[in-house]
Design a protein around this motif. Sequence first.
Motif, PDB file in Angstrom:
ATOM      1  N   GLU A  44     -22.008   0.142  -6.401  1.00 30.44           N
ATOM      2  CA  GLU A  44     -22.577   0.314  -5.246  1.00 30.44           C
ATOM      3  C   GLU A  44     -21.906  -0.400  -4.016  1.00 30.44           C
ATOM      4  OE1 GLU A  44     -26.755  -0.332  -5.296  1.00 30.44           O
ATOM      5  OE2 GLU A  44     -27.093   0.850  -7.130  1.00 30.44           O
ATOM      6  N   SER A  45     -20.764  -1.154  -4.348  1.00 28.03           N
ATOM      7  CA  SER A  45     -20.278  -1.585  -3.215  1.00 28.03           C
ATOM      8  C   SER A  45     -19.309  -0.715  -2.367  1.00 28.03           C
ATOM      9  CB  SER A  45     -18.984  -2.802  -3.832  1.00 28.03           C
ATOM     10  OG  SER A  45     -18.194  -2.211  -4.479  1.00 28.03           O
ATOM     11  N   PHE A  46     -19.411   0.604  -3.225  1.00 32.04           N
ATOM     12  CA  PHE A  46     -18.475   1.747  -2.220  1.00 32.04           C
ATOM     13  C   PHE A  46     -19.863   2.358  -1.262  1.00 32.04           C
ATOM     14  CE2 PHE A  46     -15.640   1.151  -5.855  1.00 32.04           C
ATOM     15  CZ  PHE A  46     -14.601   1.929  -5.054  1.00 32.04           C
ATOM     16  N   SER A  47     -20.964   1.831  -1.342  1.00 32.51           N
ATOM     17  CA  SER A  47     -21.898   2.642  -0.597  1.00 32.51           C
ATOM     18  C   SER A  47     -21.651   2.166   0.952  1.00 32.51           C
ATOM     19  CB  SER A  47     -23.582   2.126  -0.798  1.00 32.51           C
ATOM     20  OG  SER A  47     -23.511   0.708  -0.889  1.00 32.51           O
ATOM     21  N   SER A  48     -22.028   2.963   1.891  1.00 26.90           N
ATOM     22  CA  SER A  48     -21.836   2.782   3.117  1.00 26.90           C
ATOM     23  C   SER A  48     -23.076   3.869   4.028  1.00 26.90           C
ATOM     24  CB  SER A  48     -20.470   3.247   3.677  1.00 26.90           C
ATOM     25  OG  SER A  48     -20.453   3.073   5.057  1.00 26.90           O
ATOM     26  N   SER A  49     -23.724   3.167   4.932  1.00 27.44           N
ATOM     27  CA  SER A  49     -24.552   3.775   6.055  1.00 27.44           C
ATOM     28  C   SER A  49     -23.787   4.061   7.119  1.00 27.44           C
ATOM     29  CB  SER A  49     -25.636   2.804   6.277  1.00 27.44           C
ATOM     30  OG  SER A  49     -25.421   1.525   6.699  1.00 27.44           O
ATOM     31  N   SER A  50     -22.665   3.885   7.361  1.00 27.04           N
ATOM     32  CA  SER A  50     -21.887   4.163   8.817  1.00 27.04           C
ATOM     33  C   SER A  50     -21.596   5.620   8.796  1.00 27.04           C
ATOM     34  CB  SER A  50     -20.512   3.126   8.678  1.00 27.04           C
ATOM     35  OG  SER A  50     -19.659   3.836   9.734  1.00 27.04           O
ATOM     36  N   ALA A 192      -5.937   4.088   0.634  1.00 28.42           N
ATOM     37  CA  ALA A 192      -5.764   3.023   1.295  1.00 28.42           C
ATOM     38  C   ALA A 192      -6.540   2.511   2.350  1.00 28.42           C
ATOM     39  CB  ALA A 192      -4.310   2.346   1.624  1.00 28.42           C
ATOM     40  N   PHE A 193      -7.064   3.617   3.460  1.00 25.77           N
ATOM     41  CA  PHE A 193      -7.771   3.402   4.437  1.00 25.77           C
ATOM     42  C   PHE A 193      -9.082   3.349   3.752  1.00 25.77           C
ATOM     43  CE2 PHE A 193     -10.271   5.447   7.916  1.00 25.77           C
ATOM     44  CZ  PHE A 193      -9.875   4.297   8.963  1.00 25.77           C
ATOM     45  N   GLU A 194      -9.630   4.001   2.726  1.00 26.18           N
ATOM     46  CA  GLU A 194     -11.163   3.941   2.154  1.00 26.18           C
ATOM     47  C   GLU A 194     -11.190   2.454   1.873  1.00 26.18           C
ATOM     48  OE1 GLU A 194     -14.675   5.188   0.141  1.00 26.18           O
ATOM     49  OE2 GLU A 194     -13.460   5.886   2.171  1.00 26.18           O
ATOM     50  N   MET A 195     -10.283   2.073   1.101  1.00 28.61           N
ATOM     51  CA  MET A 195     -10.366   0.658   0.416  1.00 28.61           C
ATOM     52  C   MET A 195     -10.410  -0.338   1.762  1.00 28.61           C
ATOM     53  SD  MET A 195      -7.693  -1.453  -2.115  1.00 28.61           S
ATOM     54  CE  MET A 195      -6.608  -1.849  -0.879  1.00 28.61           C
ATOM     55  N   LEU A 196      -9.741  -0.452   2.824  1.00 28.94           N
ATOM     56  CA  LEU A 196      -9.546  -1.379   3.748  1.00 28.94           C
ATOM     57  C   LEU A 196     -11.050  -1.302   4.403  1.00 28.94           C
ATOM     58  CD1 LEU A 196      -5.825  -1.170   4.962  1.00 28.94           C
ATOM     59  CD2 LEU A 196      -7.027  -3.215   3.795  1.00 28.94           C
ATOM     60  N   ILE A 197     -11.487  -0.082   4.600  1.00 34.68           N
ATOM     61  CA  ILE A 197     -12.751   0.161   5.657  1.00 34.68           C
ATOM     62  C   ILE A 197     -13.997  -0.315   5.001  1.00 34.68           C
ATOM     63  CG2 ILE A 197     -14.176   1.683   6.973  1.00 34.68           C
ATOM     64  CD1 ILE A 197     -11.310   0.857   8.316  1.00 34.68           C
ATOM     65  N   VAL A 198     -13.945   0.312   3.634  1.00 32.19           N
ATOM     66  CA  VAL A 198     -15.264   0.179   2.674  1.00 32.19           C
ATOM     67  C   VAL A 198     -15.488  -1.097   2.203  1.00 32.19           C
ATOM     68  CG1 VAL A 198     -16.663   1.058   1.116  1.00 32.19           C
ATOM     69  CG2 VAL A 198     -15.673   2.605   2.521  1.00 32.19           C
ATOM     70  N   GLN A 199     -14.178  -1.459   1.990  1.00 31.84           N
ATOM     71  CA  GLN A 199     -14.067  -3.023   1.182  1.00 31.84           C
ATOM     72  C   GLN A 199     -15.009  -2.938  -0.234  1.00 31.84           C
ATOM     73  OE1 GLN A 199     -14.969  -6.284   4.114  1.00 31.84           O
ATOM     74  NE2 GLN A 199     -13.563  -5.291   5.418  1.00 31.84           N
ATOM     75  N   PRO A 200     -14.618  -2.187  -1.228  1.00 33.48           N
ATOM     76  CA  PRO A 200     -15.207  -2.245  -2.307  1.00 33.48           C
ATOM     77  C   PRO A 200     -14.886  -3.664  -3.230  1.00 33.48           C
ATOM     78  CG  PRO A 200     -13.332  -0.880  -2.432  1.00 33.48           C
ATOM     79  CD  PRO A 200     -13.545  -1.201  -1.399  1.00 33.48           C
ATOM     80  N   ASP A 201     -15.951  -3.993  -3.952  1.00 35.98           N
ATOM     81  CA  ASP A 201     -15.619  -5.153  -4.943  1.00 35.98           C
ATOM     82  C   ASP A 201     -14.748  -4.566  -6.204  1.00 35.98           C
ATOM     83  OD1 ASP A 201     -15.933  -7.526  -5.944  1.00 35.98           O
ATOM     84  OD2 ASP A 201     -18.235  -7.695  -6.115  1.00 35.98           O
ATOM     85  N   LEU A 202     -13.785  -5.086  -6.220  1.00 33.77           N
ATOM     86  CA  LEU A 202     -12.866  -4.388  -7.113  1.00 33.77           C
ATOM     87  C   LEU A 202     -12.474  -5.491  -8.176  1.00 33.77           C
ATOM     88  CD1 LEU A 202      -9.879  -2.576  -5.358  1.00 33.77           C
ATOM     89  CD2 LEU A 202     -11.960  -1.438  -6.231  1.00 33.77           C
ATOM     90  N   GLN A 203     -12.301  -5.283  -9.579  1.00 37.03           N
ATOM     91  CA  GLN A 203     -12.175  -6.195 -10.648  1.00 37.03           C
ATOM     92  C   GLN A 203     -11.072  -5.878 -11.321  1.00 37.03           C
ATOM     93  OE1 GLN A 203     -14.521  -8.897 -10.961  1.00 37.03           O
ATOM     94  NE2 GLN A 203     -15.241  -8.138  -9.026  1.00 37.03           N
ATOM     95  N   PRO A 204     -10.373  -6.971 -11.809  1.00 36.68           N
ATOM     96  CA  PRO A 204      -9.045  -6.771 -12.651  1.00 36.68           C
ATOM     97  C   PRO A 204      -9.541  -5.878 -13.955  1.00 36.68           C
ATOM     98  CG  PRO A 204      -9.941  -9.030 -12.831  1.00 36.68           C
ATOM     99  CD  PRO A 204     -10.619  -8.449 -11.777  1.00 36.68           C
ATOM    100  N   ASP A 205     -10.745  -5.901 -14.422  1.00 39.78           N
ATOM    101  CA  ASP A 205     -10.977  -5.209 -15.403  1.00 39.78           C
ATOM    102  C   ASP A 205     -10.806  -3.553 -15.363  1.00 39.78           C
ATOM    103  OD1 ASP A 205     -12.918  -7.441 -17.275  1.00 39.78           O
ATOM    104  OD2 ASP A 205     -12.764  -7.604 -15.099  1.00 39.78           O
ATOM    105  N   PHE A 206     -10.859  -3.161 -14.267  1.00 36.43           N
ATOM    106  CA  PHE A 206     -10.609  -1.504 -13.915  1.00 36.43           C
ATOM    107  C   PHE A 206      -9.476  -1.157 -14.123  1.00 36.43           C
ATOM    108  CE2 PHE A 206     -14.298  -2.449 -10.612  1.00 36.43           C
ATOM    109  CZ  PHE A 206     -15.255  -2.582 -11.936  1.00 36.43           C
ATOM    110  N   ALA A 207      -8.053  -2.122 -14.325  1.00 31.24           N
ATOM    111  CA  ALA A 207      -7.103  -1.635 -14.767  1.00 31.24           C
ATOM    112  C   ALA A 207      -6.806  -0.802 -15.865  1.00 31.24           C
ATOM    113  CB  ALA A 207      -5.980  -2.887 -14.866  1.00 31.24           C
TER     114      ALA A 207
END
Length: 299
Positions: A44-50, A192-207
């Motif tokens: 849900e860290s990918f959610s955005s109301s913008s 990359a733009f999506e990552m920098l704007i939305v700022q999701p909570d990424l984890q190393p496990d997702f590799a």
Amino acid sequence: MQQNNINGGDYTKITIATIVSISFIIILYFLFSNIGQIISEKSESFSSSSSIVLIYRLAFFSVCVYAIRYMFTCGPGNMRVVTLDENKEFILNPIGIKKFVTFSSWTLLMCLGYFLIAIINQTMELLKVNAISWLYSWQMIIFVAGISMSFLTATVVRYIILPDEVKIGREHGHMFLFHEQIMHNFAAIFFAFEMLIVQPDLQPDFAIFGLLFGVLYISFAYQLAYFSGGYFVYSFLHPKPKIAPIFAVGLASSIALFYLGLWTVTRFNGYNWLSWIIIIGWLSLIVQFRPVKSNHYNS
């Protein structure tokens, strides 16, 4: 038709055994780790109301749709492939859906899929409709795999494929058609733009998803070679050479490593100005929007 060197024995069984072993390790990881719980908590860290985020997501999605449409309407493709039986190289001119056999075309599909799901999730949120948890999970999974694949694709195209095209003196203007630009350059920029704007909570496990999608693509390539087309899109995927098992591991591992590199950037005090500088600098090193003369590579 050029024949690649496969002297030194047939390592097909070892290559396939290596791929099966990696698949088994991935399955064990999913069974005995808490990766599912982590995804549920972080997705849900990918959610955005913008509304601005929704607008650019719609724009990026539209570009991907047009790129796919363009692939169907721009005429035959131009691919160097190798035969399964003799490992001989030849030029293939696929049309329509047969173009979607390359790793870069999968990158485009991942980009399309991610922004489609992101738009659906955000629209539901704006309309105050109950969120679908598994859809958020898929948004995160596709993002993790997609951004890693897109950065790997851009890197390989710029530093391996294009220099090789120049080296053999082959016309490669087709590498800069609209849909090729989206696959090789803009997919990485969009993610990359999506990552920098939305700022999701990424984890190393997702590799682990990098390994998973790497194995999925290799499995698809083998299915294509053995049961459909009779060829490999990339010569390094041919299972016979002695180095083939290393290449199989290398492709899957590279996707995971690119993800870990991107995740590391987000650890620099979060998504601050330093993250922006590093990502923009990284992109500038891997994208290429127009052909470069041969003396550039030879210098």
